[in-house]
Design a protein around this motif. Structure first.
Motif, short mmCIF file in Angstrom:
data_model
loop_
_atom_site.label_atom_id
_atom_site.label_comp_id
_atom_site.label_asym_id
_atom_site.label_seq_id
_atom_site.Cartn_x
_atom_site.Cartn_y
_atom_site.Cartn_z
N PHE A 64 69.93 37.96 -37.56
CA PHE A 64 70.49 39.12 -38.26
C PHE A 64 69.48 40.24 -38.14
O PHE A 64 68.37 40.10 -38.64
N ILE A 72 67.40 33.70 -38.45
CA ILE A 72 67.75 32.85 -39.59
C ILE A 72 67.85 31.40 -39.14
O ILE A 72 67.37 30.50 -39.82
N PRO A 75 66.42 24.02 -49.21
CA PRO A 75 66.29 24.99 -50.30
C PRO A 75 67.13 26.23 -50.06
O PRO A 75 67.62 26.46 -48.95
N SER A 76 67.32 27.01 -51.11
CA SER A 76 68.14 28.22 -51.02
C SER A 76 67.61 29.16 -49.94
O SER A 76 66.41 29.35 -49.81
N CYS A 116 67.80 28.82 -46.66
CA CYS A 116 67.28 28.24 -45.42
C CYS A 116 68.28 28.35 -44.28
O CYS A 116 67.99 27.98 -43.16
N GLY A 117 69.49 28.84 -44.56
CA GLY A 117 70.45 29.06 -43.49
C GLY A 117 71.59 28.06 -43.45
O GLY A 117 72.32 28.00 -42.47
N LYS A 118 71.80 27.33 -44.52
CA LYS A 118 72.87 26.33 -44.53
C LYS A 118 74.24 26.98 -44.41
O LYS A 118 75.06 26.58 -43.58
N SER A 119 74.47 27.99 -45.26
CA SER A 119 75.79 28.64 -45.21
C SER A 119 76.00 29.34 -43.89
O SER A 119 77.12 29.36 -43.36
N GLN A 151 81.83 27.56 -51.89
CA GLN A 151 81.04 27.43 -53.11
C GLN A 151 81.76 28.07 -54.31
O GLN A 151 81.78 27.52 -55.39
N HIS A 184 72.18 21.70 -52.06
CA HIS A 184 70.72 21.70 -52.16
C HIS A 184 70.27 20.66 -53.17
O HIS A 184 69.15 20.64 -53.63
N1 LIG Z 1 75.11 39.01 -42.94
C1 LIG Z 1 73.79 38.85 -43.12
N2 LIG Z 1 72.94 39.83 -42.78
C2 LIG Z 1 71.61 39.69 -42.95
N3 LIG Z 1 71.02 38.59 -43.46
C3 LIG Z 1 71.82 37.58 -43.82
C4 LIG Z 1 73.24 37.65 -43.66
N4 LIG Z 1 73.77 36.48 -44.11
C5 LIG Z 1 72.73 35.74 -44.51
N5 LIG Z 1 71.56 36.38 -44.34
C6 LIG Z 1 70.22 35.85 -44.65
O1 LIG Z 1 70.11 34.61 -44.03
C7 LIG Z 1 69.38 33.72 -44.84
C8 LIG Z 1 70.12 32.42 -44.97
O2 LIG Z 1 71.29 32.63 -45.71
P1 LIG Z 1 72.27 31.46 -46.08
O3 LIG Z 1 73.38 32.05 -46.88
O4 LIG Z 1 72.65 30.75 -44.84
O5 LIG Z 1 71.37 30.55 -46.99
P2 LIG Z 1 71.74 29.16 -47.68
O6 LIG Z 1 70.87 28.13 -47.07
O7 LIG Z 1 73.19 28.94 -47.63
O8 LIG Z 1 71.26 29.41 -49.16
P3 LIG Z 1 71.96 28.98 -50.54
O9 LIG Z 1 71.56 27.59 -50.81
O10 LIG Z 1 71.33 29.93 -51.51
O11 LIG Z 1 73.43 29.19 -50.39
C9 LIG Z 1 69.11 34.43 -46.14
O12 LIG Z 1 67.77 34.86 -46.16
C10 LIG Z 1 70.05 35.60 -46.12
O13 LIG Z 1 69.47 36.70 -46.76
#
Ligand SMILES: Nc1ncnc2c1ncn2[C@@H]1O[C@H](COP(=O)(O)OP(=O)(O)OP(=O)(O)O)[C@@H](O)[C@H]1O
Ligand SMILES: [Mg+2]
Lengths: 284, 362
Positions: free
Chosen positions: B13, B18, B37-38, B40-43, B82, B192
């Motif tokens: 991004f 990511i 952990p929150s 880390c890029g799972k979503s 979620q 998580h």
């Molecule tokens: N559209 C986007 N543009 C820029 N950065 C993004 C975008 N989507 C996600 N990110 C960044 O990518 C990283 C991973 O996001 P993601 O949502 O995958 O985390 P996650 O592992 O699902 O966390 P959580 O457990 O909090 O849901 C984060 O730092 C987020 O800020």
């Protein structure tokens, strides 16, 4: 306890005073419009009318002179209606689509586009007059109701886009993702998911646009002529037409006729307006 | 047959990367957990699997078909979000029907499917309600129902239980597991919560900062963590990490642990690759249940009981070893009163060693 009563009383007194302050002009207009000239000349501005009559209203509507013609405001009123309905509907629809794209279907540079649209909200419309006149000429719709609708749509777009965009930012993106996985595309999501959730902001935008366009004088006086002039211009013409006696009751009735639609909109839809504004602000 | 293969997927991004080269391969019918952990890029990875975002580089295959350029709706997947993402202006029935309708399924068949799903999830009585009139657990159920109605090749669950209270979470966890056993559809499940990861998964991928730290079966990951991060993330209470120096004592390599009495030497003889590190710092990892109360006479690590936390079947004993807090999980009957000493022995077969600098397993 007593002290609290005192302060509360003071607050109410202030509120009542403010309400009266704003209501007195309306009272004066209403009462004057139903008095006859004799009573206006001899009586007091604030006195209650002795014999109520609607002759002034009738005259303002159908026979008062606005410049050379003496057909009252009815024609102008109709012009305004013909202008306001398409202008409000088109600008609201386009605003909703813009807001939907700018919040839910972002593209590279969409933030810049939004910033530029936002700029339009703060631009004084006087700057537009010359270029707009030119454009209307090119399009061949100068001095027509269509031209006026066009001007109002263009100028209203900035605010309607802003309203919808800010409201839609509060709708979770996951909803759109879920709908995409359900097989829905851009328009299906818009009609089936987004629009049904938009009632409050649609009401706000409709009221806002209606009030602004109905009350507009600047564009009306600049971009319309003869048979396309809106009510605000008609009212102005009427007030400026010199007759031997100034007929205050007719002027007041005419002003009330011009204000009636916006008052009606507020009376009937005002609660949506407040609800819509707070819904947009609170929804996370 | 391969149900899902993710090959070298990266996602950038702007100028932050990511996802940094993700590789995952699972078989049909498996339950894959993505845990980390929150942030880390799972979503992000889930969205890439679903096709809601495209990978910067790399490839995704579903059911042995490359889908990198296939639209989300044509990937034969269903996702539970979620936030549940129920359409707020539609009733539960309409929520489930929406996806069927867009796919051009006839009305009669739609009703059949809705009836089947409602029965499976016991939500017949909710069908005419709007989401706002449902409890959190019921909304979760509807979100699952919407996914089930599709009968897809692959289910994606993005932290489906994180908005529920603790009790409901356990109930739904069991229900999801039963559902999986019944349907045998492949599931990718983001969480998580390491307990969800351990209890639900056939395979777990532990993620951190866009990198898969370890990918394997839950028990393997628990017993043989690849690095300090995985060891500390999986397991509750977390594994104890004791800083030590590698020394030689009577010709044997080992470390010395300092409780409240004299140092206690434990031998690490027989472990490979240690000789070169003689004199250096290493981190000794041991899980709370791998520490036990010693029998009366034997030599043991003696330390002071600082706090005890009875959980019912076991009691967590907080002590201090080499200056760090160490938790032992022992039988309640063997716990001495707070302030007294406790003699502990380590299950040496289970002890794991880490390099304190690189944090990887030795
Ligand atoms: N559209 C986007 N543009 C820029 N950065 C993004 C975008 N989507 C996600 N990110 C960044 O990518 C990283 C991973 O996001 P993601 O949502 O995958 O985390 P996650 O592992 O699902 O966390 P959580 O457990 O909090 O849901 C984060 O730092 C987020 O800020
Ligand atoms: Mg997430």
């Amino acid at each position: 306890m007593n002290q609290e009563r005192f302060w509360r009383g003071l607050v109410y007194a202030a509120l009542v005073f403010a309400a009266l302050y704003y209501l007195i002009p309306l009272y004066v207009m209403l009462t004057t419009s139903v008095k006859d000239m004799e009573e206006i000349r001899t009586g007091n501005l604030l006195s209650f009318p002795q014999n109520i009559g609607f002759a002034a209203w009738g005259k303002a509507w159908s026979s008062a002179c606005t410049g050379v013609s003496c057909d009252g405001l009815s024609g102008y009123f109709l012009n305004s209606v013909k202008m306001v309905i398409p202008a409000v509907l088109i600008s609201t629809t386009l605003g909703a689509i813009n807001g939907y794209v700018l919040s839910k279907w972002r593209f590279p540079g969409s933030n810049i586009v939004f910033a530029m649209i936002l700029f339009g909200v703060f631009m004084p419309f006087q700057v537009l007059l010359l270029p707009m006149a030119q454009t209307l000429g090119w399009l061949g719709i100068a001095s027509t109701t269509t031209g006026l609708v066009f001007v109002h749509v263009v100028c209203g777009l900035a605010s309607t886009t802003l309203f919808f965009r800010n409201y839609y930012v509060g709708i979770p993106d996951e909803l759109i993702k879920a709908a995409r996985l359900d097989g829905a595309g851009f328009w299906r999501i818009f009609w089936r998911i987004i629009i049904p959730m938009s009632t409050p902001i649609i009401m706000v935008t409709l009221i806002w646009q209606f009030t602004n366009i109905w009350n507009d004088f600047l564009f009306g006086v600049v971009f319309s002529a003869g048979d396309s002039q809106p009510i605000t211009v008609g009212l102005n013409n009427m007030a400026n037409t010199s007759t031997n006696v100034k007929e205050y009751n007719v002027d007041m009735a005419a002003a009330l006729i011009a204000a009636l639609p916006t008052i009606a909109v507020y009376v009937f839809c005002g609660k949506y307006f407040v609800k819509g504004l707070s819904a947009g602000a609170v929804k996370g | 047959m391969g149900a899902l293969a993710i090959k070298n997927v990266t996602k950038t991004f702007g100028d932050t990367q990511i996802l940094k080269g993700i590789n995952i391969d699972i078989e049909s019918g498996e339950f894959l957990i993505l845990v980390g952990p929150s942030g880390c890029g799972k979503s992000t990875l889930m969205n890439i699997i679903a096709g809601l975002e495209s990978p910067t580089t790399g490839e995704v295959c579903i059911a042995d078909r490359a889908v990198t350029n296939v639209a989300p709706k044509d990937r034969d997947i269903a996702m539970v979000f979620q936030s549940y993402a129920l359409y707020p202006t539609m009733t539960v029935r309409q929520n489930i029907a929406f996806g069927l309708e867009t796919r051009g399924i006839a009305k009669a068949e739609q009703n059949e499917i809705i009836a089947r799903v409602a029965k499976m999830l016991q939500m017949d009585h909710l069908l005419e309600r709007k989401p706002a009139a449902l409890s959190g657990g019921q909304r979760q159920r509807v979100a699952m129902g919407r996914a089930l109605a599709r009968n897809p090749k692959l289910f994606l669950f993005d932290e489906p239980l994180s908005n529920l209270d603790a009790k409901l979470r356990v109930e739904m966890r069991v229900e999801i597991k039963q559902l999986h056993q019944r349907l045998k559809t492949t599931i990718v499940y983001v969480t998580h919560d390491q307990i969800e990861a351990m209890t639900l998964g056939d395979k777990i991928a532990v993620m951190k900062d866009g990198v898969i730290q370890q990918f394997g079966r839950p028990q393997d990951i628990y017993e043989n963590p690849a690095n300090l991060f995985v060891a500390s993330f999986i397991g509750s209470p977390s594994m104890n990490f004791i800083p030590c120096h590698l020394i030689e004592h009577d010709g044997e390599l080992g470390v010395s642990l300092q409780g409240m009495a004299s140092p206690y030497f434990i031998s690490l003889a027989g472990r490979p690759n240690l000789r070169a590190r003689l004199g250096e710092k290493i981190t000794l990892g041991i899980r709370p249940e791998q520490l036990d109360v010693a029998e009366a006479q034997s030599s043991a690590l003696e330390c002071k009981v600082k706090i005890t936390e009875p959980t019912g079947p076991d009691t967590m004993v907080y002590t201090e070893v080499n200056g760090v807090e160490v938790i032992a999980r022992v039988h309640p009957r063997l716990v001495p009163p707070t302030g007294q000493s406790i003699k502990l022995v380590l299950d040496m077969k289970k002890v794991v060693l880490f390099d304190p600098v690189t944090e990887s397993r030795i």
